[in-house]
Design an enzyme around this catalytic site. Sequence first.
Site, PDB file in Angstrom:
ATOM      1  N   LEU A  31       0.862  -1.185   0.000  1.00 11.98           N
ATOM      2  CA  LEU A  31       0.000   0.000   0.000  1.00 11.98           C
ATOM      3  C   LEU A  31       0.897   1.232   0.000  1.00 11.98           C
ATOM      4  CD1 LEU A  31      -3.096   0.381   2.327  1.00 11.98           C
ATOM      5  CD2 LEU A  31      -1.896   2.272   1.294  1.00 11.98           C
ATOM      6  N   HIS A  32       1.137   1.790  -1.184  1.00 13.23           N
ATOM      7  CA  HIS A  32       2.087   2.894  -1.280  1.00 13.23           C
ATOM      8  C   HIS A  32       1.367   4.235  -1.171  1.00 13.23           C
ATOM      9  CE1 HIS A  32       0.805   3.226  -5.415  1.00 13.23           C
ATOM     10  NE2 HIS A  32       1.161   1.978  -5.629  1.00 13.23           N
ATOM     11  N   LEU A  33       2.162   5.283  -1.307  1.00 14.82           N
ATOM     12  CA  LEU A  33       1.679   6.632  -1.014  1.00 14.82           C
ATOM     13  C   LEU A  33       0.506   7.050  -1.899  1.00 14.82           C
ATOM     14  CD1 LEU A  33       2.573   8.656   1.054  1.00 14.82           C
ATOM     15  CD2 LEU A  33       4.122   9.634  -0.622  1.00 14.82           C
TER      16      LEU A  33
END
Lengths: 111, 145
Positions: A31-33
């Site tokens: 779950l990236h930015l």
Amino acid sequence: MSRPRPPHPQPGPEGPASCSRTVTVQEPMGLHLRTGKAIVQTANRFQARIAIRNLDQDVGPVDAKSILQIMQLQARQGHRLELVAQGPDARPALEALAQIFAQPGEPAPPS
Amino acid sequence: MIAIVIVSHSRCLAEGVREVADQMASGQVTIVPVGGVQDQEGTHLGTDPMAVLQAIQDAWTPDGVLILADLGSAILSAETALEFLPPEQRRRCRISNAPLVEGAIVAALEASLGGSLDAVNAAAEGTGSLVKVARPHPDPRGSTP
């Protein structure tokens, strides 16, 4: 390490118009930015209180409307996240959030 | 919607932080980078209070301006710049205690959602205690695995 504070008051199944669903992080990088941004922007369109818990890391619940808290979920590919929403628009809020986690071309997982 | 000024000793760094923050805000927030000092030999690392003042004025909105700086004289330059502002504008500016990169990312997103100056600053400053890498507690016997 201290756990993120749960949203206050914490949504629970006993409250009115509360619903939940579990989604799986599909992205290889976790779950990236940018996904975090999409979650926060989507969650903020709704009145409902929305909490997210990383079932595989036992982190949370954290407030889905706070990018700071979402970044603490440590969600990697394959981790299951439980979304719990409480409020008048809880159900459409979860529908919209689940779309973010759906793989391209696939419908969101059922409630 | 509040605006953000990024102050760094390096112009490149300020612009890079702006690039990241701008994406988080989907281009909805005014974010002005400022940094570096110029002389006849070129651009060097440093901060110029008058350049920071100009950046604040370029970014100005009555909703307020949040100033994020790297460290040391960048903070001093921001403080000096504020002294040159009229009091009514100065009241609507905050120098944030937030880490520059993380703070700018969070501030940009929160600002794009319509947060007030103090709310955005509080969210940005919250990144200071963010845990990036979860580590097990150190062995009390002091041995390393």
